[in-house]
Design a protein around this motif. Sequence first.
Motif, mmCIF file in Angstrom:
data_model
loop_
_atom_site.group_PDB
_atom_site.id
_atom_site.type_symbol
_atom_site.label_atom_id
_atom_site.label_comp_id
_atom_site.label_asym_id
_atom_site.label_seq_id
_atom_site.Cartn_x
_atom_site.Cartn_y
_atom_site.Cartn_z
ATOM 1 N N LEU A 110 -4.608 -9.152 -1.020
ATOM 2 C CA LEU A 110 -4.087 -9.442 -2.354
ATOM 3 C C LEU A 110 -4.747 -8.530 -3.371
ATOM 4 N N ALA A 111 -3.925 -7.880 -4.206
ATOM 5 C CA ALA A 111 -4.420 -7.036 -5.295
ATOM 6 C C ALA A 111 -3.623 -7.378 -6.550
ATOM 7 N N ILE A 112 -4.322 -7.909 -7.571
ATOM 8 C CA ILE A 112 -3.674 -8.291 -8.823
ATOM 9 C C ILE A 112 -4.121 -7.320 -9.912
ATOM 10 N N PHE A 113 -3.145 -6.698 -10.567
ATOM 11 C CA PHE A 113 -3.406 -5.774 -11.669
ATOM 12 C C PHE A 113 -2.997 -6.439 -12.973
ATOM 13 N N ASP A 114 -3.876 -6.341 -13.990
ATOM 14 C CA ASP A 114 -3.591 -6.974 -15.266
ATOM 15 C C ASP A 114 -2.552 -6.182 -16.050
ATOM 16 N N ARG A 115 -2.314 -6.606 -17.283
ATOM 17 C CA ARG A 115 -1.273 -5.970 -18.095
ATOM 18 C C ARG A 115 -1.610 -4.517 -18.411
ATOM 19 N N ASN A 116 -2.892 -4.157 -18.337
ATOM 20 C CA ASN A 116 -3.299 -2.765 -18.556
ATOM 21 C C ASN A 116 -3.297 -1.959 -17.271
ATOM 22 N N ARG A 117 -2.782 -2.573 -16.210
ATOM 23 C CA ARG A 117 -2.686 -1.947 -14.892
ATOM 24 C C ARG A 117 -4.048 -1.584 -14.324
ATOM 25 N N GLN A 118 -5.030 -2.460 -14.583
ATOM 26 C CA GLN A 118 -6.356 -2.353 -13.988
ATOM 27 C C GLN A 118 -6.495 -3.450 -12.937
ATOM 28 N N LEU A 119 -7.159 -3.144 -11.837
ATOM 29 C CA LEU A 119 -7.352 -4.126 -10.775
ATOM 30 C C LEU A 119 -8.229 -5.261 -11.291
ATOM 31 N N ASN A 125 11.249 -7.465 -7.142
ATOM 32 C CA ASN A 125 12.197 -7.035 -6.115
ATOM 33 C C ASN A 125 11.594 -6.051 -5.127
ATOM 34 N N TYR A 126 10.320 -5.740 -5.279
ATOM 35 C CA TYR A 126 9.740 -4.739 -4.389
ATOM 36 C C TYR A 126 9.305 -5.374 -3.073
ATOM 37 N N HIS A 127 9.856 -4.845 -1.991
ATOM 38 C CA HIS A 127 9.435 -5.283 -0.651
ATOM 39 C C HIS A 127 9.784 -4.173 0.327
ATOM 40 N N GLU A 128 8.761 -3.632 0.952
ATOM 41 C CA GLU A 128 8.962 -2.539 1.897
ATOM 42 C C GLU A 128 8.088 -2.745 3.119
ATOM 43 N N PRO A 169 0.647 6.241 9.840
ATOM 44 C CA PRO A 169 0.399 7.232 10.908
ATOM 45 C C PRO A 169 -0.432 6.674 12.050
ATOM 46 N N SER A 170 -1.242 5.662 11.799
ATOM 47 C CA SER A 170 -2.076 5.078 12.852
ATOM 48 C C SER A 170 -1.279 4.213 13.820
ATOM 49 N N GLY A 171 -0.036 3.947 13.497
ATOM 50 C CA GLY A 171 0.780 3.090 14.338
ATOM 51 C C GLY A 171 0.892 1.667 13.813
ATOM 52 N N SER A 172 0.075 1.323 12.829
ATOM 53 C CA SER A 172 0.152 -0.012 12.237
ATOM 54 C C SER A 172 1.374 -0.107 11.328
ATOM 55 N N VAL A 173 1.827 -1.336 11.145
ATOM 56 C CA VAL A 173 2.981 -1.593 10.286
ATOM 57 C C VAL A 173 2.582 -2.659 9.266
ATOM 58 N N TYR A 174 2.753 -2.323 7.984
ATOM 59 C CA TYR A 174 2.396 -3.247 6.910
ATOM 60 C C TYR A 174 3.661 -3.671 6.168
ATOM 61 N N SER A 175 3.687 -4.937 5.799
ATOM 62 C CA SER A 175 4.716 -5.445 4.898
ATOM 63 C C SER A 175 4.092 -5.532 3.514
ATOM 64 N N VAL A 176 4.639 -4.789 2.547
ATOM 65 C CA VAL A 176 4.093 -4.711 1.194
ATOM 66 C C VAL A 176 5.137 -5.236 0.217
ATOM 67 N N SER A 177 4.717 -6.179 -0.625
ATOM 68 C CA SER A 177 5.629 -6.752 -1.612
ATOM 69 C C SER A 177 4.929 -6.818 -2.954
ATOM 70 N N GLY A 178 5.710 -6.716 -4.018
ATOM 71 C CA GLY A 178 5.190 -6.804 -5.371
ATOM 72 C C GLY A 178 5.818 -7.965 -6.108
ATOM 73 N N PHE A 205 0.258 -7.372 -5.758
ATOM 74 C CA PHE A 205 0.748 -6.726 -4.544
ATOM 75 C C PHE A 205 0.125 -7.429 -3.345
ATOM 76 N N LEU A 206 0.963 -7.706 -2.355
ATOM 77 C CA LEU A 206 0.520 -8.383 -1.140
ATOM 78 C C LEU A 206 0.712 -7.441 0.037
ATOM 79 N N PHE A 207 -0.347 -7.290 0.836
ATOM 80 C CA PHE A 207 -0.338 -6.415 1.998
ATOM 81 C C PHE A 207 -0.530 -7.289 3.252
ATOM 82 N N GLU A 208 0.437 -7.238 4.146
ATOM 83 C CA GLU A 208 0.369 -8.047 5.364
ATOM 84 C C GLU A 208 0.551 -7.156 6.579
ATOM 85 N N ASP A 209 -0.364 -7.295 7.512
ATOM 86 C CA ASP A 209 -0.289 -6.523 8.758
ATOM 87 C C ASP A 209 0.691 -7.223 9.697
ATOM 88 N N ILE A 210 1.834 -6.599 9.913
ATOM 89 C CA ILE A 210 2.865 -7.196 10.789
ATOM 90 C C ILE A 210 3.017 -6.367 12.059
#
Length: 501
Positions: free
Chosen positions: A260-269, A330-333, A338-347, A357-362
């Motif tokens: 989990l990574a939350i950025f404030d209104r100033n786009r700072q982590l 609406n962001y979800h990719e 390159p390492s072969g891992s697959v991440y599901s990333v959503s905003g 932003f949520l990063f999940e190892d799928i």
Amino acid sequence: MADWIILAAISIVSGCFAVQWLLPRRAQRDHAFGLFSNTSLFDAVFLFDEERLISHSDIALAGFEHVRNWTDLRRLLQRDFPTFPESPGAVRDKGYVVVSPIDCTVERDVLCEWIDGIVRVRLREAAKAKPAGSEAQNDPTRLAMDQAPYPVWLLGQNNRVQWCNAAYVALVRKARDQDTDLTDPLFPSTPEERSVGKTRVSVEVSGSSYKLWFDLTQVEHASGYLCYAVDINAIVQAETAQRKFVQTMTKTFAQLSIGLAIFDRNRQLALFNPALIDLTTLPPDFLSCRPSLSSFFDRLRDQHMMPEPKNYRSWRRQMNDLLEAAEDGNYHETWSLPSGSVYSVSGRPHPDGAVAFLFEDITAEITLTRRFRSEMDLMQSILDKLADGIAVFADDGTLALTNYAYQKLWGDAEDAGFQTDTATDVTRRWQDLCLATPILGEIRDFLEMRDDRAEWTAEIHLRTGTPIQCTVTPLQNGATIVRFSISRIPSKIQQIEQISA
């Protein structure tokens, strides 16, 4: 005789006028001034010749009977009247001094006046000294201070309270006790503790662990410091509740396997959890420095923890699109690294302009899905090699799987693979290509059964006369296999026709 009486009376009156005329004349004074002024029975009057007490009223307040000099009286009065003059000289210089009590709710004051070398000190009722409608009672500044809802007080150069309003008195008695010394400061008073300007301080309530919080403002004054305290308990409680909520959420986030990574209104982590470190391999010190959104994704790109862009310009365009999509939720990719891992990333958008932003190892899920598809393809290939037509029905009666022989037999070659037809749709298609028979209805009923299911076999005939052996086999979980075998042995009709020939 009468003449003598009249003459004596005239002589006495004349003598009185003569004495009055010969007495030293003084400036006209108010009725409350002078040695001969009317004194309340509850007042105490003291007469001093320099420092020495020379007389006092017969009815003195309790505790004042042992006063012998000015110092004794000042020591007794200093707690309630901290601005009482240190020596009679201050009264001599001014001629007239009124000392107000530190507690503005007390209806008494001290009047000190210089009268021909004698200092007269009178403890009087303030209400009588200042009649209703007087200038002192109607002074807006004094009224504002006395009735202010927040504590206000004057701190002298000796670090003792010289004056305070009713709110300060109520606060001191609440924090300490009813008979406390008001001159003892409730708030920080030493030079090391004192800070000019606004500071946040707490006051402990006697007999409990509860604290009262205030914004303390101190302004320098000629005689010390003017102090103002604003109650901020509601603000502190809200901040405490918010801090506990954040701590609870942080502990919860720490247990998540999703980064989990939350950025404030100033786009700072603003917030991240340990899983983000594990998934992105970003250094904790880098994340703790609250990087910007662009710096965060630049670092991910440098660490090869996101798909490699074709060029930097397209990368920047992609990041702008990513941020806009995240703000809309609406962001979800799916990122194939390159390492072969697959991440599901959503905003996801958050209140006050923040973005999460949520990063999940799928990788395991994708690998399992790919393996399942590979096994299904292998099973399909095996079924396609069988000469018999195979139709697999799920527990709800829908056609789940067929092979090439089945599709060739029933004309469904263009729909090879998974099917969604119901048992009714399938048996109707069979009926169109078969001679009339009750077997197809029995198969349809069997597919809907849940109990007492056993394998059985029957024969049907195509409209061409070709006999087909149907074998219905129940499987676990309510599934069913229907196998169609083209018979190599002549049917009874063909045998009769051959005998007749």
